[in-house]
Design a protein around this motif. Structure first.
Motif, PDB file in Angstrom:
ATOM      1  N   LYS A  13       0.852  -1.183   0.000  1.00  0.00           N
ATOM      2  CA  LYS A  13       0.000   0.000   0.000  1.00  0.00           C
ATOM      3  C   LYS A  13       0.893   1.240   0.000  1.00  0.00           C
ATOM      4  CE  LYS A  13      -4.166   1.045   2.167  1.00  0.00           C
ATOM      5  NZ  LYS A  13      -5.014   0.985   3.359  1.00  0.00           N
ATOM      6  N   TYR A  14       0.714   2.089  -1.008  1.00  0.00           N
ATOM      7  CA  TYR A  14       1.430   3.355  -1.107  1.00  0.00           C
ATOM      8  C   TYR A  14       0.436   4.477  -0.823  1.00  0.00           C
ATOM      9  CZ  TYR A  14       5.199   0.794  -3.414  1.00  0.00           C
ATOM     10  OH  TYR A  14       6.216  -0.082  -3.701  1.00  0.00           O
ATOM     11  N   SER A  15       0.831   5.450  -0.007  1.00  0.00           N
ATOM     12  CA  SER A  15      -0.033   6.581   0.325  1.00  0.00           C
ATOM     13  C   SER A  15       0.612   7.868  -0.166  1.00  0.00           C
ATOM     14  CB  SER A  15      -0.261   6.658   1.837  1.00  0.00           C
ATOM     15  OG  SER A  15      -0.923   5.498   2.286  1.00  0.00           O
ATOM     16  N   TYR A  16      -0.223   8.776  -0.661  1.00  0.00           N
ATOM     17  CA  TYR A  16       0.268  10.013  -1.268  1.00  0.00           C
ATOM     18  C   TYR A  16      -0.570  11.209  -0.826  1.00  0.00           C
ATOM     19  CZ  TYR A  16       2.402   6.741  -4.584  1.00  0.00           C
ATOM     20  OH  TYR A  16       3.119   5.729  -5.151  1.00  0.00           O
ATOM     21  N   LYS A  37      -4.363   9.896  -0.196  1.00  0.00           N
ATOM     22  CA  LYS A  37      -4.944   8.832  -1.016  1.00  0.00           C
ATOM     23  C   LYS A  37      -4.007   7.636  -0.979  1.00  0.00           C
ATOM     24  CE  LYS A  37      -8.471  11.151  -2.441  1.00  0.00           C
ATOM     25  NZ  LYS A  37      -9.793  10.835  -1.984  1.00  0.00           N
ATOM     26  N   SER A  38      -4.579   6.454  -0.800  1.00  0.00           N
ATOM     27  CA  SER A  38      -3.782   5.231  -0.743  1.00  0.00           C
ATOM     28  C   SER A  38      -4.120   4.329  -1.919  1.00  0.00           C
ATOM     29  CB  SER A  38      -4.044   4.481   0.562  1.00  0.00           C
ATOM     30  OG  SER A  38      -3.615   5.257   1.655  1.00  0.00           O
ATOM     31  N   THR A  40      -2.993   0.376  -3.510  1.00  0.00           N
ATOM     32  CA  THR A  40      -2.255  -0.869  -3.342  1.00  0.00           C
ATOM     33  C   THR A  40      -1.892  -1.401  -4.723  1.00  0.00           C
ATOM     34  OG1 THR A  40      -3.438  -1.382  -1.309  1.00  0.00           O
ATOM     35  CG2 THR A  40      -2.318  -3.205  -2.405  1.00  0.00           C
TER      36      THR A  40
END
Length: 181
Positions: A13-16, A37-38, A40
């Motif tokens: 999961k990457y969050s920005y 905003k996340s 995956t």
């Protein structure tokens, strides 16, 4: 928009968030940040098999952790990929196929509603030629009747037999009358 080409780890999961800025006398002034905003990253599904059956071609693939649904893609001959279905299963029966025609199948992960693709697809896919599907019926202790649908533009049929589905097949009969059923 911008594409993060370093987000290579799947099932991560990457969050920005984003901040706008302006320069004033050489100094950067930042605004409040956007909402977080996340996303995956999901693995690319791997095509498993494509098999001729009476109804058409059954295409199967390996399930992918985190996948909500799958988009099934097909191309005919050397054509381009076309979307043919969205499913939550790991197999799809393609009934819109023509005997003698070569098809290639692949699959990608999609969101739950099937509206947005969330993974890549295997661009090689899995190739199969649609052929006639035969059925067998025992006629007693010493014979089996094999039936199939007629195919257009053929010169005949070859019948093969093995003692198991995965066994070694041997041609046992050639029928040269295309009108034979």
């Amino acid at each position: 928009s911008w594409t993060d080409t370093d987000a290579k780890k799947t099932n991560t999961k990457y969050s920005y968030f984003v901040k706008a800025y302006t320069k004033n006398n050489g100094e950067s002034l930042h605004t409040d940040r956007s909402d977080i905003k996340s996303v995956t990253r999901i693995d690319t599904p791997k095509p498993d098999d494509a098999v001729n059956v009476k109804q058409g071609i059954v295409f199967t693939w390996k399930s992918v952790k985190g996948a909500k649904s799958y988009d099934v893609l097909r191309k005919s001959g050397s054509g381009s990929w076309e979307f043919i279905a969205n499913t939550k299963d790991t197999q799809y029966t393609d009934t819109g196929v023509t005997v003698g025609k070569k098809y290639t199948y692949t699959v990608c992960c999609s969101d739950e509603e099937g509206k947005k693709r969330v993974s890549r697809y295997d661009s090689s896919g899995i190739e199969v030629t649609r052929c006639i599907a035969a059925e067998g019926k025992s006629l007693g202790s010493d014979s089996v009747k094999i039936t199939w649908n007629k195919a257009k533009n053929v010169d005949g049929y070859a019948v093969y037999r093995a003692t198991s589905k995965t066994g070694t097949y041997k041609k046992i009969k050639t029928i040269s009358d295309p009108g034979t059923l």
